[in-house]
Design an enzyme around this catalytic site. Structure first.
Site, short mmCIF file in Angstrom:
data_model
loop_
_atom_site.label_atom_id
_atom_site.label_comp_id
_atom_site.label_asym_id
_atom_site.label_seq_id
_atom_site.Cartn_x
_atom_site.Cartn_y
_atom_site.Cartn_z
CG ASP A 67 -1.91 1.16 1.24
OD1 ASP A 67 -2.14 1.75 0.16
OD2 ASP A 67 -2.41 1.50 2.32
CG HIS B 265 -2.85 -0.18 8.99
ND1 HIS B 265 -3.85 0.73 8.70
CD2 HIS B 265 -1.86 0.09 8.09
CE1 HIS B 265 -3.49 1.48 7.67
NE2 HIS B 265 -2.28 1.12 7.28
CD GLN C 92 -2.43 -1.42 4.62
OE1 GLN C 92 -3.60 -1.36 4.27
NE2 GLN C 92 -1.56 -0.47 4.35
CG ASP D 231 -7.32 -2.21 11.72
OD1 ASP D 231 -6.80 -2.38 10.60
OD2 ASP D 231 -8.37 -1.56 11.89
CG ASP E 111 -2.71 6.67 7.31
OD1 ASP E 111 -3.11 7.33 6.33
OD2 ASP E 111 -2.88 5.44 7.42
CE1 TYR F 180 -12.42 3.77 8.82
CE2 TYR F 180 -10.90 5.56 8.34
CZ TYR F 180 -12.03 4.82 8.02
OH TYR F 180 -12.76 5.15 6.91
CD GLU G 73 -6.01 9.94 5.62
OE1 GLU G 73 -6.35 9.67 4.44
OE2 GLU G 73 -5.57 9.08 6.40
CG ASP H 181 -5.15 8.57 -0.32
OD1 ASP H 181 -4.84 7.56 -0.96
OD2 ASP H 181 -5.06 8.66 0.91
#
Length: 444
Positions: free
Chosen positions: A53, A96, A161, A163, A193, A197, A235, A302
């Site tokens: 990624d 992650h 990836q 978490d 990043d 989440y 982000e 992105d």
């Protein structure tokens, strides 16, 4: 502490390998940024990585990817950047690790492993059902089967990836020690990043939970003990009022990407109507904590987020930018777009777009190649992740030609950036007046 320099920063986002090959090459190119008028670099992931990624799958947080050089090369680059009064922000991947990180390689082999609880595991893969699956084209759900222990690990993004479990105090301590490591080498700040989440709770959508804010506050407090002027750039995309919460009371992020503004500015350029840009700027800047700012941009590494636009507007804009559907992402709500001129009609319109950006009363960011009009890589249907189309090698031959031409796009952009820096004191710090001065429609 909220450093004053970031209020008027012009940030340049780049991949080291795509721009200059390695850190030694980047150090040798610092005069380019000085010539352009850049005062802060955002270096995209530079860590050792399998590169599933684009480097956001980190396998070692305390080193430099071998093709980019060594830690000494990195330190030399930081030193030379600071000598030229250029600050450096690096990516810090909080959500992650790579599946190739030593923590996870140990954790996946045994349920008794010391690092087992650094990650999320399930016997059934039924928890966190409401959590989003951003890469549903790459995996059916977020639970990935692990053969050695005959169970599942949780991965929000790529399957490779896993978490991190920030509910484990050891994860917090490990990640804080990594922040301190890079601060000790001279890094000025971190792009954090995917911050919405980082905390998880079953029965929720695992986004923007109070625990995420608590983690950021603790990290910020601890990092400032090492460098009182450290910058956190978050982000976080979503509803404006929800995203604004990542400023905290001035004790979380000092900078946040203004994703809705990017889409509104592109739409305004297309429609030749800036009223909505004005209204969004007024709303976004109302009530911000002291020393906190939105980071405005037109594009980045992105996608162009279009989900905040009405469906009809989104469809019209996508049709204008990408009429043959070469660069889709996320099922028609986002788009990969490198060159602004793709739909604006050439250099003059590109310059007009950047002129609007540089007049904003807030820090701004440009993406590498934007100043010379670099274009997307050719579309390739075999590439599942179309973000790669905006990550081509920097065109140094074009840059050299433009730098020697006083009438080129580069020269005009450089002039705009330096003009902005000269006027930045009042126009950027006095945000309300600056918004009215530059963007208030005559009929409002």
């Amino acid at each position: 502490m909220n450093p004053t320099w970031c209020a008027k920063a012009t940030v340049y986002e780049l991949y080291v390998d795509k721009f200059a090959g390695n850190f030694s090459g980047l150090a040798a190119k610092l005069d380019y940024f000085e010539n352009l008028g850049i005062d802060c670099l955002h270096v995209l992931p530079h860590y050792p990585s399998p590169m599933i990624d684009g480097g956001y799958d980190v396998s070692d947080y305390r080193n430099v990817r071998s093709d980019l050089g060594t830690l000494n090369d990195f330190i030399n680059f930081i030193t030379k950047a600071h000598d030229q009064r250029i600050r450096v922000i690096v990516d810090f991947v909080l959500n992650h690790t790579s599946a190739e990180h030593s923590w996870f390689k140990e954790a996946r082999q045994s349920r008794r492993a010391e690092t087992r609880d650094y990650y999320f595991w399930s016997k059934t893969g039924l928890e966190y059902r409401e959590a989003p699956n951003p890469f549903s084209n790459l995996k059916p759900n977020n639970w990935i089967y692990n053969s050695p222990t005959k169970d599942y690990y949780f991965a929000t993004f790529y399957p490779e990836q896993p978490d991190l479990n920030w509910g484990n105090p050891r994860v917090f301590e490990e990640m804080l020690s990594i922040i301190n490591f890079w601060l000790s080498l001279g890094v000025d700040g971190f792009r954090l990043d995917a911050v919405p989440y980082i905390a998880k709770q079953d029965g929720t959508n695992c986004q923007a939970l109070p625990e995420s804010h608590a983690i950021l506050k603790r990290l910020r407090t601890a990092a400032e003990k090492i460098n009182p002027e450290v910058i956190f750039l978050g982000e976080a995309s979503g509803e404006l009022d929800q995203t604004k919460e990542y400023f905290g009371s001035g004790d979380e992020c000092q900078l946040l990407y203004e994703f809705p503004l990017a889409a509104e500015m592109i739409l305004a350029l297309y429609n030749k109507n800036y009223e909505r840009v004005y209204r969004l700027l007024k709303k976004a800047n109302a009530g911000l904590p002291d020393g906190c700012y939105w980071l405005a941009f037109l594009r980045n590494h992105d996608e162009l987020h279009l989900k905040d636009l009405a469906a009809g507007e989104r469809k019209k804009l996508i049709s204008a930018i990408d009429p043959v559907n070469q660069y889709p992402f996320k099922f028609g709500v986002s788009l990969r777009m490198a060159e602004i001129s793709k739909f604006l009609g050439g250099e003059n319109s590109t310059l007009g777009a950047l002129n609007m950006l540089f007049k904003l009363p807030t820090p701004v960011m440009i993406y590498y190649g934007e100043e010379i009009g670099m274009k997307n890589l050719p579309a390739n249907r075999e590439i599942k992740d179309s973000r790669l189309c905006v990550r081509g090698d920097f065109d140094w031959s074009e840059a050299a030609a433009q730098r020697s031409n006083p009438h080129s796009l580069f020269s005009k952009v450089s002039y705009l950036i330096k003009e902005r820096a000269d006027l930045a004191g009042e126009k950027i710090t006095e945000r309300e007046e600056a918004i009215d001065l530059q963007f208030r429609p005559s009929e409002v």
